[in-house]
Structures are given as C-alpha cells and as structure tokens.
Design an enzyme around this catalytic site. Structure first.
Site, short mmCIF file in Angstrom:
data_model
loop_
_atom_site.label_atom_id
_atom_site.label_comp_id
_atom_site.label_asym_id
_atom_site.label_seq_id
_atom_site.Cartn_x
_atom_site.Cartn_y
_atom_site.Cartn_z
N ASP A 1 -58.09 29.10 40.80
CA ASP A 1 -57.97 30.52 40.41
C ASP A 1 -59.24 31.04 39.75
O ASP A 1 -59.66 32.17 39.98
CB ASP A 1 -56.73 30.78 39.54
N GLU B 1 -54.23 24.61 43.11
CA GLU B 1 -54.48 24.26 41.71
C GLU B 1 -55.98 24.15 41.46
O GLU B 1 -56.73 23.64 42.32
CB GLU B 1 -53.80 22.92 41.41
N HIS B 2 -56.39 24.62 40.28
CA HIS B 2 -57.81 24.60 39.90
C HIS B 2 -58.69 25.34 40.90
O HIS B 2 -59.80 24.89 41.22
CB HIS B 2 -58.30 23.15 39.71
N ASP C 1 -51.54 32.01 36.00
CA ASP C 1 -50.29 31.95 35.22
C ASP C 1 -49.80 33.35 34.87
O ASP C 1 -48.62 33.68 35.03
CB ASP C 1 -50.51 31.15 33.93
N SER D 1 -48.11 28.49 27.71
CA SER D 1 -49.05 29.26 26.89
C SER D 1 -49.08 30.73 27.33
O SER D 1 -48.95 31.65 26.51
CB SER D 1 -50.42 28.60 27.02
N TYR E 1 -60.53 20.57 30.86
CA TYR E 1 -60.30 21.78 31.65
C TYR E 1 -61.59 22.60 31.75
O TYR E 1 -61.98 23.08 32.81
CB TYR E 1 -59.18 22.62 31.04
N GLU F 1 -55.45 35.21 25.61
CA GLU F 1 -55.67 33.78 25.85
C GLU F 1 -57.16 33.41 25.84
O GLU F 1 -57.57 32.45 25.20
CB GLU F 1 -55.03 33.41 27.19
N ALA G 1 -46.73 21.21 29.27
CA ALA G 1 -46.15 20.45 30.38
C ALA G 1 -46.66 20.92 31.73
O ALA G 1 -46.11 20.56 32.77
CB ALA G 1 -44.62 20.54 30.33
N GLY G 2 -47.70 21.75 31.75
CA GLY G 2 -48.26 22.21 33.01
C GLY G 2 -47.47 23.33 33.66
O GLY G 2 -47.66 23.62 34.84
C1 GLA Z 1 -53.86 26.27 33.88
C2 GLA Z 1 -54.65 27.56 33.77
C3 GLA Z 1 -54.66 28.30 35.12
C4 GLA Z 1 -55.08 27.39 36.26
C5 GLA Z 1 -54.30 26.08 36.21
C6 GLA Z 1 -54.81 25.09 37.24
O1 GLA Z 1 -52.51 26.55 34.07
O2 GLA Z 1 -54.10 28.41 32.80
O3 GLA Z 1 -55.50 29.43 35.03
O4 GLA Z 1 -56.46 27.17 36.23
O5 GLA Z 1 -54.37 25.47 34.94
O6 GLA Z 1 -54.55 25.56 38.53
#
Ligand code: GLA
Length: 382
Positions: free
Chosen positions: A42, A39-40, A171, A127, A221, A159, A122-123
C-alpha cells in the site's frame, strides 16, 4: 439490543468504571480488517484485496470535568494534562483528538474508554480501528459530519503525523469503505476502489493469532517500507505497479523486496479475478504464494507463523493460508470450508502460543455504513 448497542453500553460503562460517573458519552465502533492478498504494497501504490471483519473496537468519549485528558483500555488507565504521546493506551486516542482539531474545532479535554474483541498487535488493524472509532465518537460528540475521504485523512494524520507510525493507507480505507459480504479492491496509487461480492456461502476466513505481538510502528516495518521505496526509486517508477519484471535489474540488496512488491500487486489483481470467477482454489493458491513472498522476499514472517500456515494448509478443506497484516508476529488468515473449520482451528491452535487462538470472520460493514450519521458519501455508491 444490537451488538453495536451492547458494545456502546459496555464502553460507556467502562468509562464510568475507570473515571467515575460523568457526562453522557458519545460512542463509536470500528471493525478490524483482513487483507486477502496485497500485503506491504500500500505504501508504494500497489493493489490490495481486503475487507473489514466482524471483530471490532468501541470507544466512548466525554468531556473531562477538570481539563485533564484520560484514557482507559487494555488494562491500562492513564491521564495527562495535554494530548501528547507517552507510549501507552492514550496515544492513538489522543492522536485522534489532535487530528480532529487540525481539521475543525479542537475537541475539549476528553475522557475516553476502549472495549472490544479486536485483538491489539495481531495484524488486524486494531491501531487504525481505535483511531477511527475515537475520531467518529469525537465527531459525534461535536455534532460534526465529514466526507469519507476526510475521515480517512484525519485517521492517517493521527497515525502518521501525531503517533509517528509510517503506515500506508490500506487499513484506514478498508475500515471506512468496506461493505458486508464484499471484498474491497483498492488501488493505493490513485485511491480508486471497487467491490467484489464474496462468492462462497460456505467458505469463510479463519483468523488465528500467533501470540507473538507485532508493532507497526517498529523498526522492521519502517525498514521494509524504506526498502520498497528505494526499489521503486532505483527503477525510476512512481509505484510498484510499473515494476513488472524489472525487479531483476535491481542491485542484489533490493532485488527481493522489488520482486515482492512487483508480484504482490499482480497477485492482488489475480485474487480479484479469482473472486469474480468464483475460483476458490485459485484464491487459496494466491494466498499461499503471498505468504511465500512475504516470508522469502519481504522477510516479515516468523517461524511460528510459517508453522501455523503449513499446519492449516494440511487440513482438507483449507484452500490456502498466509500471514496477515504487517507480519513480525500477529496472525494468520486461512481460507477454509466451514465444514473444515474445526479441524483447521485445531491445526492452527496447535502451533499458536495461545489456547484460544482462532475466530471465523466474514466481510463486514465499514464506517460509511455503520456511522452514516457522521460519515458522508452516498450509501451504496462506490
Ligand atoms: C500495516 C499497515 C498497513 C500495511 C500493512 C501491510 O497494517 O498499517 O498500511 O502496510 O501493515 O500490508
């Protein structure tokens, strides 16, 4: 009727209900994604282990009769004379139209409806899912076919450049390339990917919404991404994969972020090895460590997410848990034996703002599989 067939019908009906009967709509369904570990990272070229899940959004589109752009979903109904951003449900949908038009014939003014069970903010990449579902529906309407990489590029343009959200590409790539019963290992530096079978028939992932909504376009973010990029720049490395132990050389203000991106990409590699070895305890530990790093070094957790994660971990049969997605609210994902699912759901729900917070998910098919009439590339290939 298949689930997708049913969802298409529901989306077309939602369109008629919102804007009256009209031309036959083209529809498309896109799944959400869950990150296992990674996570965080990419947006700084890290490694990610992720999957698409069987929660999805379906979009129906049809040409508008009077030249106005209209959108309905999430209890909103909006219209405007042009596909511009206005801070509402229309934004991601119209952004998809603008991006589709940037790489081929521009779609005509459209009426669009969204339905589905993938929760927003919701993570779980709602989107990216709504943009990709809208893109595929628009391509279907136009009878166009694109390569998988072009579909990813269109969704990223929509996006980032049209909606203005500074996201990475995890994503979009998960939603396009995922396969059922497999985890997708992504290298966000070079774009390589490989797949690893999900090795445990009786182990699933439980997703639990905290009820705190997150916004990937938000300031936090953006700050997170900037700090990670600054850490790489300060060390003179092109991606977080080259940092290794060198995060310790960073000035104090960047050291924690540097440590997160350096260790998280290595944890994603270790997660893939745990899947290959069928070592569920190891994967659980890596998920726990990922959460700790996101909490302490990346500072994207919340007290509620921490409480949910801690509660899940106390349940026998839960191997690990972490926040999923960008953080700042959103959801928790727990690696859980199916026999412990009920207990885990109760533990997670007890700390959520919501009464019905949890859902058991499995690795699901991405658009290369479910929209093979529109998305090129070889089925079953890499
Ligand atoms: C969101 C962003 C992704 C990624 C995640 C964190 O989903 O769209 O590109 O950075 O957060 O891993």
């Amino acid at each position: 009727m298949t689930r997708t067939g049913g969802a298409s019908h529901t989306a077309s009906r939602a369109l008629d209900q919102a804007f009256g009967a009209g031309a036959v709509a083209a529809t498309a369904t896109a799944p959400g994604r869950v990150t296992l570990v990674g996570e965080h990272v990419d947006y700084v070229g890290g490694h990610v282990a992720c999957m698409a899940v069987d929660l999805a959004l379906t979009v129906a589109v049809r040409p508008s009769r009077d030249g106005w752009w209209r959108a309905a979903g999430l209890g909103q109904r909006v219209q405007r004379p042009a596909p511009v951003m206005a801070g509402d449900i229309g934004d991601r949908l119209f952004a998809a139209a603008v991006a589709v038009g940037g790489r081929g014939p521009a779609p005509p003014p459209l009426e669009i409806a969204v339905v589905g069970d993938l929760p927003a903010s919701a993570g779980l990449a709602s989107s990216a899912a709504v943009i990709l579902a809208a893109t595929v529906a628009m391509l279907r309407l136009a009878g166009r076919r694109v390569e998988a990489e072009e579909l990813v590029a269109i969704a990223l343009t929509a996006e980032r450049d049209v909606a203005g959200v500074p996201c990475g590409d995890l994503d979009q790539r998960a939603i396009v390339h995922a396969r059922p019963a497999e985890v997708l290992a992504l290298d966000c530096a070079g774009g390589a990917r490989r797949r690893v079978p999900w090795p445990w028939p009786a182990v699933a992932l439980m997703v639990a919404a905290s009820g705190e909504s997150h916004d990937v376009g938000g300031r936090e973010y953006r700050r997170c991404r900037q700090a990670a990029e600054s850490a790489c720049a300060a060390l003179g490395v092109p991606t977080c994969q080259e940092i290794g132990e060198r995060w310790s050389e960073l000035e104090p203000g960047l050291r924690a972020r540097g440590r997160h991106i350096a260790t998280e990409t290595l944890r994603a590699d270790a997660a893939v090895r745990a899947l290959e070895a069928g070592d569920v305890a190891a994967l659980g530990r890596l998920m726990d460590e990922s959460h700790e790093s996101l909490r302490r070094d990346c500072e994207v957790s919340t007290a509620r997410l921490d409480a949910m994660v801690a509660a899940a971990r106390r349940v026998p049969g839960c191997h690990g848990a972490r926040l999923v997605g960008a953080g700042f609210g959103g959801s928790v994902v727990a690696l859980v034996e199916e026999r412990a699912a009920e207990a885990c759901a109760a533990a997670l729900t007890a700390h959520s703002e919501l009464d019905r917070a949890t859902c058991l998910v499995r690795p699901a098919a991405g658009l290369e599989v479910t929209a093979a009439d529109v998305v090129g590339g070889q089925l079953g290939g890499s």
